[in-house]
Write a protein that holds these residues in place. Structure first.
Motif, PDB file in Angstrom:
ATOM      1  N   THR A   1       0.833  -1.204   0.000  1.00 47.59           N
ATOM      2  CA  THR A   1       0.000   0.000   0.000  1.00 47.59           C
ATOM      3  C   THR A   1       0.865   1.249   0.000  1.00 47.59           C
ATOM      4  O   THR A   1       0.671   2.163  -0.804  1.00 47.59           O
TER       5      THR A   1
ATOM      6  N   ALA B   1       3.399   1.186  -3.344  1.00 51.49           N
ATOM      7  CA  ALA B   1       2.900   1.033  -4.709  1.00 51.49           C
ATOM      8  C   ALA B   1       1.492   1.595  -4.878  1.00 51.49           C
ATOM      9  O   ALA B   1       1.244   2.423  -5.754  1.00 51.49           O
ATOM     10  N   VAL B   2       0.575   1.177  -3.999  1.00 51.34           N
ATOM     11  CA  VAL B   2      -0.827   1.545  -4.217  1.00 51.34           C
ATOM     12  C   VAL B   2      -1.036   3.048  -4.059  1.00 51.34           C
ATOM     13  O   VAL B   2      -1.664   3.693  -4.901  1.00 51.34           O
TER      14      VAL B   2
ATOM     15  N   PRO C   1       1.149   5.687  -4.305  1.00 53.57           N
ATOM     16  CA  PRO C   1       1.641   6.482  -5.428  1.00 53.57           C
ATOM     17  C   PRO C   1       0.799   6.289  -6.688  1.00 53.57           C
ATOM     18  O   PRO C   1       0.540   7.242  -7.425  1.00 53.57           O
ATOM     19  N   TRP C   2       0.326   5.053  -6.899  1.00 54.25           N
ATOM     20  CA  TRP C   2      -0.490   4.793  -8.083  1.00 54.25           C
ATOM     21  C   TRP C   2      -1.806   5.570  -8.020  1.00 54.25           C
ATOM     22  O   TRP C   2      -2.209   6.233  -8.970  1.00 54.25           O
ATOM     23  N   LEU C   3      -2.443   5.512  -6.814  1.00 60.25           N
ATOM     24  CA  LEU C   3      -3.705   6.235  -6.638  1.00 60.25           C
ATOM     25  C   LEU C   3      -3.512   7.728  -6.861  1.00 60.25           C
ATOM     26  O   LEU C   3      -4.321   8.387  -7.512  1.00 60.25           O
TER      27      LEU C   3
ATOM     28  N   HIS D   1      -1.217   9.097  -8.599  1.00 59.07           N
ATOM     29  CA  HIS D   1      -0.925   9.318 -10.008  1.00 59.07           C
ATOM     30  C   HIS D   1      -2.222   9.342 -10.820  1.00 59.07           C
ATOM     31  O   HIS D   1      -2.416  10.193 -11.690  1.00 59.07           O
ATOM     32  N   VAL D   2      -3.119   8.394 -10.484  1.00 60.92           N
ATOM     33  CA  VAL D   2      -4.374   8.302 -11.228  1.00 60.92           C
ATOM     34  C   VAL D   2      -5.256   9.521 -10.958  1.00 60.92           C
ATOM     35  O   VAL D   2      -5.824  10.128 -11.873  1.00 60.92           O
ATOM     36  N   SER D   3      -5.352   9.879  -9.650  1.00 59.81           N
ATOM     37  CA  SER D   3      -6.279  10.954  -9.302  1.00 59.81           C
ATOM     38  C   SER D   3      -5.687  12.330  -9.565  1.00 59.81           C
ATOM     39  O   SER D   3      -6.409  13.322  -9.608  1.00 59.81           O
TER      40      SER D   3
ATOM     41  N   TRP E   1      -1.534  15.660  -6.464  1.00 57.16           N
ATOM     42  CA  TRP E   1      -0.124  15.607  -6.073  1.00 57.16           C
ATOM     43  C   TRP E   1       0.098  16.163  -4.676  1.00 57.16           C
ATOM     44  O   TRP E   1       1.086  15.842  -4.026  1.00 57.16           O
TER      45      TRP E   1
ATOM     46  N   TYR F   1       0.974  13.935  -1.671  1.00 53.36           N
ATOM     47  CA  TYR F   1       2.329  13.489  -1.337  1.00 53.36           C
ATOM     48  C   TYR F   1       2.873  14.265  -0.164  1.00 53.36           C
ATOM     49  O   TYR F   1       3.458  13.710   0.764  1.00 53.36           O
TER      50      TYR F   1
ATOM     51  N   TYR G   1       9.041   8.915  -0.837  1.00 54.52           N
ATOM     52  CA  TYR G   1       9.722   7.631  -0.654  1.00 54.52           C
ATOM     53  C   TYR G   1      10.743   7.689   0.463  1.00 54.52           C
ATOM     54  O   TYR G   1      10.853   6.766   1.277  1.00 54.52           O
TER      55      TYR G   1
END
Lengths: 319, 290
Positions: free
Chosen positions: A9, A12-13, A15-17, A19-21, A24, A27, A167
């Protein structure tokens, strides 16, 4: 299994979420949560030896200043200053801790709170900290390389600095909490628990309580120091008011809210408090009122923390 | 020199009154009242409203502060601290509650009174000048100082000679024994909390005439109160008074002597406090381990 899901989570999950939504700004929020939970983890460790620590803000401030001064005045690489600021804080904690760790309960709580305020005053008064103007325009972290092999690239050349800091913060958070978990479940951890229950008894069966509590306090301050150092790298500035008393109290609240009996309590507590506060931003001037009212209701209904809910303790009960 | 002592006494009287409320609450319930400074701020704003805005006499304003805070204190103990103390596994939970309460009171003050610095017109004009400028002190400061000392005296007499005061001292000394003698713990905890909060409110009301009041004064006031309680010893009335006067005197001396080195008075006071606590962890008059 749960640990794997958690790591997946976080790394990977999420940052992916994001990125999709395209949100920014999350972060930054999550990086702050990760760093604050490192500091709160430190506070939690002092709770574990039966001390109420409201002085973490002082060590975060000290760590931040050490990193800022080393980077701007002496040209150190930021990566070197992370452990250095942690070690500085640990050393400071040993010096301050030797006398004040003899205090207990409310006395220790009060003196650590005063310590936070004193750190701010010291930052204002000392010549090296540049007084109220603080230190600003600190460069971004540079390249970290061993024998010419680049391990971490220069942050100013990376397109997405926010992701890089995310990260950095989460990796450190995972490492810190893994370390804490290991520590708590080791022999030393059991000895620490004996301090929490009864110091005289522990001492009478041969536990070196003075040594243990200074070590625990030093580790706690180390975590506070590194989290402060990275905060400074993100905001690229530090002022005496960067970590006020409210932060110290918040670190303590994070631990409480998550539950003092659980290693991962501070992480959950930080996440909830930080996001709760942010979500309430929409309520405008009633933000603080609603936030504190919810906080008080949570404390009244769940005095032993969120992780004490039966939902989280099923496996414990099955044993 | 005389001037420094006079300033110290004036500060000390205020501080002692703040510390008394904090130590009373601590002695009765083992609760460290983080919200003490915020209670002080509310007291100041109530007096400001009554005296400066409604135009009533100053004494009415201070009395109104005391009564408001007493009610707040009683409600807080009855509905928040009481239940939490009964339910919680670890007694530290009350500390979290007190911190939450501090935020809540801050929010209330922000909504009701705003964040501006408020001052009131002087209660007495003129400046007292003793022996050709060896001691110079405005009359209103003297009046406030005297009122604070009177309040301390009244509090001590009340604790010493009234039935309620005796009951509270008994509770502070030994809760179980007091209970066995028929002291109603719940009732006297509420009275004690109300009394402690009232003291904070009264100081706020008194000091608003000299320093004014603003939202940000709560936290620093709490911190000063903690320092006084640590110097004197937590939960001991004589300790709170001693701590208040000692801190007032140190501050007064420090501001004069250390003025050349910049704003380091509190740094020095804290460093000395650490050395002092290393030698005597329970403070001047405290019981070992509070």
């Amino acid at each position: 299994m749960a640990v794997g899901a958690f790591l997946l989570t976080v790394f990977a999950v999420v940052p992916w979420l994001i990125h999709v939504s395209g949100r920014w700004d999350f972060y930054y929020t999550l990086t702050s949560v990760a760093l604050l939970s490192i500091a709160s983890g430190g506070v939690w460790l002092t709770f574990y030896i039966g001390r109420i620590n409201i002085g973490q803000g002082a060590f975060a401030l000290a760590g931040g200043y050490v990193s800022a001064i080393l980077v701007t005045k002496y040209g150190f690489s930021f990566w070197v200053t992370i452990p250095l600021s942690g070690l500085f804080c640990a050393l400071l904690a040993v010096l301050i801790g030797l006398p004040i760790l003899r205090l207990r309960g409310v006395y220790f709580a009060m003196i650590t709170l005063v310590l936070t305020e004193v750190a701010r005053l010291a930052a204002l008064a000392l010549p090296i900290t540049n007084g109220a103007r603080g230190i600003s325009s600190i460069p971004l972290p540079g390249e970290l390389s061993i024998f010419g092999l680049t391990i971490i690239p220069d942050f100013s050349t990376i397109g997405n600095v926010k992701l890089a800091f995310y990260y950095l913060a989460t990796v450190l958070m995972v490492v810190s909490f893994a370390g804490l978990y290991r520590l708590v479940n080791s022999r030393v951890g059991h000895l620490c628990r004996s301090l929490q229950q009864n110091e005289e008894l522990a001492s009478s069966i041969g536990v070196n309580i003075a040594y243990l509590r200074v070590i625990a306090f030093a580790i706690s301050s180390f975590l506070g120091g590194i989290s402060g150092a990275i905060f400074v790298a993100i905001s690229r500035s530090i002022y005496p008011a960067s970590f006020p008393v409210k932060d110290s109290v918040d670190f303590m609240l994070n631990c409480f809210l998550g539950g003092l009996g659980y290693v991962f309590g501070p992480m959950l507590g930080t996440l909830m408090i930080y996001f709760g506060w942010d979500l309430l931003f929409t309520t405008g001037r009633f933000q603080l009122l609603i936030y504190s009212a919810i906080l008080i209701m949570l404390i009244v209904t769940l005095p032993n923390g969120i992780l004490s809910l039966p939902l989280f303790n099923k496996r414990e009960a099955d044993k | 020199m005389e001037q420094i002592i006079a300033n110290g006494l004036y500060l000390g009287a205020q501080y002692a009154l703040i510390a008394l409320g904090l130590t009373l609450i601590f002695a009765l319930m083992n609760v460290l009242n983080f919200a003490h400074g915020q209670m002080y701020v509310i007291g100041g704003f109530v007096t400001y409203t009554v005296y400066a805005q409604l135009g009533l006499p100053f004494v009415v304003g201070v009395a109104a502060s005391g009564v408001t805070l007493a009610i707040i204190g009683a409600l807080v103990q009855k509905f928040l601290f009481g239940p939490v103390i009964r339910k919680s596994v670890r007694e530290e939970s009350t500390m979290l509650l007190a911190a939450g309460l501090a935020f809540l009171l801050d929010a209330v003050v922000l909504l009701l009174f705003g964040e501006k610095q408020r001052g009131v017109p002087k209660i007495v004009n003129g400046i007292f000048n003793y022996n050709d400028y060896t001691i110079v002190m405005p009359y209103d400061k003297i009046l406030v100082g005297v009122l604070a000392i009177l309040a301390i005296a009244a509090f001590i007499l009340y604790m010493q000679y009234s039935k309620t005061g005796r009951a509270m001292r008994a509770l502070a000394q030994d809760k179980v024994a007091a209970q066995l003698m028929g002291v109603d713990v719940d009732r006297y905890s509420i009275i004690g909390f109300a009394l402690g909060a009232m003291l904070a409110g009264v100081v706020g009301g008194l000091l608003v005439t000299v320093t004014g009041i603003n939202l940000g004064m709560g936290g620093p006031t709490s911190i000063k109160a903690f320092m006084m309680v640590m110097i004197g010893g937590a939960g001991v009335i004589s300790g709170a008074i001693a701590g208040g006067f000692i801190l007032g005197m140190l501050e007064s001396v420090g501001l004069t002597v250390l003025a050349a080195y910049g704003d380091i008075t509190y740094l020095v006071i804290f460093a000395s406090l650490m050395v002092f606590l290393a030698i005597r962890p329970q403070g001047l008059m405290g019981k070992p381990w509070g």
